[in-house]
Scaffold this active site. Structure first.
Site, short mmCIF file in Angstrom:
data_model
loop_
_atom_site.label_atom_id
_atom_site.label_comp_id
_atom_site.label_asym_id
_atom_site.label_seq_id
_atom_site.Cartn_x
_atom_site.Cartn_y
_atom_site.Cartn_z
N ASP A 108 0.67 -1.10 -0.32
CA ASP A 108 -0.15 -0.25 -0.48
C ASP A 108 1.18 1.34 -0.50
O ASP A 108 2.16 1.54 0.66
CB ASP A 108 -0.67 0.00 1.33
N ASN B 187 -12.96 -3.40 3.04
CA ASN B 187 -14.12 -2.47 3.04
C ASN B 187 -14.78 -2.17 2.02
O ASN B 187 -14.50 -2.71 0.66
CB ASN B 187 -12.67 -1.27 3.28
N GLY C 192 -15.52 2.47 4.29
CA GLY C 192 -14.81 3.09 4.38
C GLY C 192 -13.86 2.87 2.82
O GLY C 192 -12.50 2.97 2.59
N SER D 276 -12.56 3.09 -0.57
CA SER D 276 -11.81 4.63 -1.64
C SER D 276 -12.17 4.42 -2.69
O SER D 276 -11.58 4.59 -3.85
CB SER D 276 -10.69 5.18 -0.58
N HIS E 298 -10.05 -5.25 -3.45
CA HIS E 298 -9.10 -5.56 -2.56
C HIS E 298 -9.20 -6.35 -1.06
O HIS E 298 -9.44 -5.91 -0.42
CB HIS E 298 -8.01 -4.29 -3.02
N HIS F 266 -7.34 -6.07 2.38
CA HIS F 266 -6.26 -5.49 2.98
C HIS F 266 -5.45 -6.40 3.45
O HIS F 266 -6.17 -7.07 4.11
CB HIS F 266 -6.17 -4.20 4.26
P1 AMP Z 1 -9.67 1.30 0.89
O1 AMP Z 1 -9.97 2.44 2.01
O2 AMP Z 1 -10.53 0.23 1.54
O3 AMP Z 1 -10.78 1.25 -0.20
O4 AMP Z 1 -8.09 1.53 0.50
C1 AMP Z 1 -8.04 1.53 -0.80
C2 AMP Z 1 -6.28 1.77 -0.82
O5 AMP Z 1 -5.06 1.70 -1.81
C3 AMP Z 1 -5.57 2.78 0.23
O6 AMP Z 1 -5.00 2.10 1.32
C4 AMP Z 1 -4.48 3.44 -0.65
O7 AMP Z 1 -3.51 4.30 0.70
C5 AMP Z 1 -4.29 2.31 -1.26
N1 AMP Z 1 -3.40 2.77 -2.65
C6 AMP Z 1 -4.25 3.58 -3.37
N2 AMP Z 1 -4.07 4.11 -4.69
C7 AMP Z 1 -2.66 3.17 -4.89
C8 AMP Z 1 -1.72 2.60 -5.18
N3 AMP Z 1 -0.97 3.65 -6.63
N4 AMP Z 1 -0.46 1.84 -5.06
C9 AMP Z 1 -0.85 1.54 -3.71
N5 AMP Z 1 -1.71 1.15 -2.70
C10 AMP Z 1 -2.46 2.23 -3.00
#
Ligand code: AMP
Length: 115
Positions: free
Chosen positions: A30, A88, A94, A96, A101, A103
């Site tokens: 991440d 998420n 949460g 985004s 994905h 985590h």
């Molecule tokens: P979520 O909030 O569960 O949708 O998690 C999305 C995650 O993607 C967040 O923890 C971000 O920090 C991560 N993220 C977004 N863009 C990138 C990227 N280009 N490379 C790695 N992680 C990313």
């Protein structure tokens, strides 16, 4: 999907620090880690989120994500100390990024329940 950031990581258009891969899934660190180890595991195929994995795909997609996540956790030395797997989903969850994905979080004691 060309406008999906995680699809662009799968295709190699956007760089990511890879942590593991399989035929169905890709794992990468991440960008904004919330723990000493914070890896994302995504399906190579685009699914918007957990709700978008229907019965046709579920037997293929979910095991691929969890298999790679547990392999990555083992590889990164989390198996004995423990770790957390989180999906998420939607606004209240949460989420985004609109590409499914998982985590993988570890390397420190994680609080529960989440705030
Ligand atoms: P979520 O909030 O569960 O949708 O998690 C999305 C995650 O993607 C967040 O923890 C971000 O920090 C991560 N993220 C977004 N863009 C990138 C990227 N280009 N490379 C790695 N992680 C990313």
């Amino acid at each position: 999907m060309s406008d999906c950031i995680f699809c662009r990581i799968v295709s190699g258009d956007i760089p990511a620090r890879e942590a593991g891969s399989s035929d169905e899934a890709l794992a990468f660190h991440d960008l904004n880690p919330q723990a000493p180890v914070h890896v994302l595991v995504i399906p190579r195929e685009h699914f918007g989120g957990a709700n978008d994995v229907g019965p046709t795909d579920s037997e293929r997609v979910w095991p691929a994500l969890f298999d790679l996540a547990t392999a990555v956790a083992q590889e990164l030395g989390l198996a004995d100390s423990g770790y957390r797997l989180v999906v998420n989903s939607g606004t209240d969850g949460g989420q985004s990024v609109g590409h499914l994905h998982l985590h993988v979080l570890g390397g420190r004691r994680l609080a529960w329940p989440p705030g």
